[in-house]
Design a protein around this motif. Sequence first.
Motif, PDB file in Angstrom:
ATOM      1  N   THR A 133      -3.857  -4.279  11.003  1.00 17.30           N
ATOM      2  CA  THR A 133      -4.106  -3.071  10.225  1.00 17.30           C
ATOM      3  C   THR A 133      -3.091  -2.888   9.097  1.00 17.30           C
ATOM      4  OG1 THR A 133      -2.863  -1.696  11.776  1.00 17.30           O
ATOM      5  CG2 THR A 133      -5.235  -1.916  12.156  1.00 17.30           C
ATOM      6  N   ASN A 134      -1.887  -3.431   9.266  1.00 22.38           N
ATOM      7  CA  ASN A 134      -0.901  -3.339   8.190  1.00 22.38           C
ATOM      8  C   ASN A 134      -1.383  -4.067   6.938  1.00 22.38           C
ATOM      9  OD1 ASN A 134      -0.636  -5.868   9.385  1.00 22.38           O
ATOM     10  ND2 ASN A 134       1.581  -5.940   9.134  1.00 22.38           N
ATOM     11  N   ILE A 135      -2.081  -5.162   7.104  1.00 27.22           N
ATOM     12  CA  ILE A 135      -2.625  -5.919   5.963  1.00 27.22           C
ATOM     13  C   ILE A 135      -3.733  -5.107   5.300  1.00 27.22           C
ATOM     14  CG2 ILE A 135      -3.882  -8.004   5.295  1.00 27.22           C
ATOM     15  CD1 ILE A 135      -2.426  -9.395   7.670  1.00 27.22           C
ATOM     16  N   ILE A 136      -4.599  -4.514   6.102  1.00 21.05           N
ATOM     17  CA  ILE A 136      -5.695  -3.702   5.565  1.00 21.05           C
ATOM     18  C   ILE A 136      -5.133  -2.521   4.782  1.00 21.05           C
ATOM     19  CG2 ILE A 136      -7.645  -2.224   6.202  1.00 21.05           C
ATOM     20  CD1 ILE A 136      -7.978  -4.129   8.674  1.00 21.05           C
ATOM     21  N   LEU A 137      -4.137  -1.848   5.348  1.00 18.50           N
ATOM     22  CA  LEU A 137      -3.536  -0.701   4.664  1.00 18.50           C
ATOM     23  C   LEU A 137      -2.825  -1.126   3.380  1.00 18.50           C
ATOM     24  CD1 LEU A 137      -2.148   1.227   7.758  1.00 18.50           C
ATOM     25  CD2 LEU A 137      -4.041   1.918   6.267  1.00 18.50           C
ATOM     26  N   SER A 138      -2.186  -2.277   3.396  1.00 23.36           N
ATOM     27  CA  SER A 138      -1.513  -2.800   2.199  1.00 23.36           C
ATOM     28  C   SER A 138      -2.524  -3.109   1.110  1.00 23.36           C
ATOM     29  CB  SER A 138      -0.704  -4.046   2.566  1.00 23.36           C
ATOM     30  OG  SER A 138      -0.155  -4.624   1.418  1.00 23.36           O
ATOM     31  N   LEU A 139      -3.612  -3.772   1.475  1.00 22.41           N
ATOM     32  CA  LEU A 139      -4.655  -4.079   0.488  1.00 22.41           C
ATOM     33  C   LEU A 139      -5.274  -2.802  -0.064  1.00 22.41           C
ATOM     34  CD1 LEU A 139      -6.443  -7.098   2.214  1.00 22.41           C
ATOM     35  CD2 LEU A 139      -5.037  -7.155   0.149  1.00 22.41           C
ATOM     36  N   TYR A 140      -5.480  -1.847   0.795  1.00 25.28           N
ATOM     37  CA  TYR A 140      -6.079  -0.570   0.368  1.00 25.28           C
ATOM     38  C   TYR A 140      -5.173   0.138  -0.625  1.00 25.28           C
ATOM     39  CZ  TYR A 140      -7.924   4.162   0.546  1.00 25.28           C
ATOM     40  OH  TYR A 140      -8.415   5.382   0.219  1.00 25.28           O
ATOM     41  N   SER A 141      -3.866   0.156  -0.341  1.00 25.73           N
ATOM     42  CA  SER A 141      -2.940   0.829  -1.264  1.00 25.73           C
ATOM     43  C   SER A 141      -2.861   0.102  -2.608  1.00 25.73           C
ATOM     44  CB  SER A 141      -1.556   0.965  -0.632  1.00 25.73           C
ATOM     45  OG  SER A 141      -0.947  -0.292  -0.503  1.00 25.73           O
ATOM     46  N   LYS A 142      -2.978  -1.220  -2.603  1.00 23.99           N
ATOM     47  CA  LYS A 142      -2.966  -1.986  -3.864  1.00 23.99           C
ATOM     48  C   LYS A 142      -4.241  -1.720  -4.669  1.00 23.99           C
ATOM     49  CE  LYS A 142       0.043  -5.663  -2.309  1.00 23.99           C
ATOM     50  NZ  LYS A 142       0.173  -7.070  -1.949  1.00 23.99           N
TER      51      LYS A 142
END
Length: 145
Positions: A133-142
């Motif tokens: 989920t950290n990757i998903i949240l990082s992509l979402y913020s970018k």
Amino acid sequence: MKIVYRLLLILHLIVGIGAMAGGLEAILNPQSPMGMPTTTLKNSPFTNFLIPGIILFVVIGLGNIISALVFIFKTKLQGYISGVISFALVIWIIVQCIMLNDIVFLHVLFFSIGVVQAVLSIAVLFERRQFPTNIILSLYSKLRR
């Protein structure tokens, strides 16, 4: 988020205790646990309920109890363990419906509980920002920038 943790704890305890009781009954009386005849296994590789009972007791029963204990002791692996056990319940119900060639209310109920457990487990992973989920949240913020 407290409600999510409490709900997962309660669901894991209910499923775990129920699965251990059902699994133990199938282990102790593999020819007719709770009055269920072995003829219901005609579409399965089993001739009696011993092996399914052991799987039910160990994987679904003890697995859910261990998952509940993980929530009581608040370990970092809560979301992962809960998710794995939840998906195991969903898979167990699907396989059971296929082998028995039947769907009854309890199948729908426990399938739904497994899905709820899985979704709540994913919510725990998101809240803690744990992989993946950290990757998903990082992509979402970018993407939002």
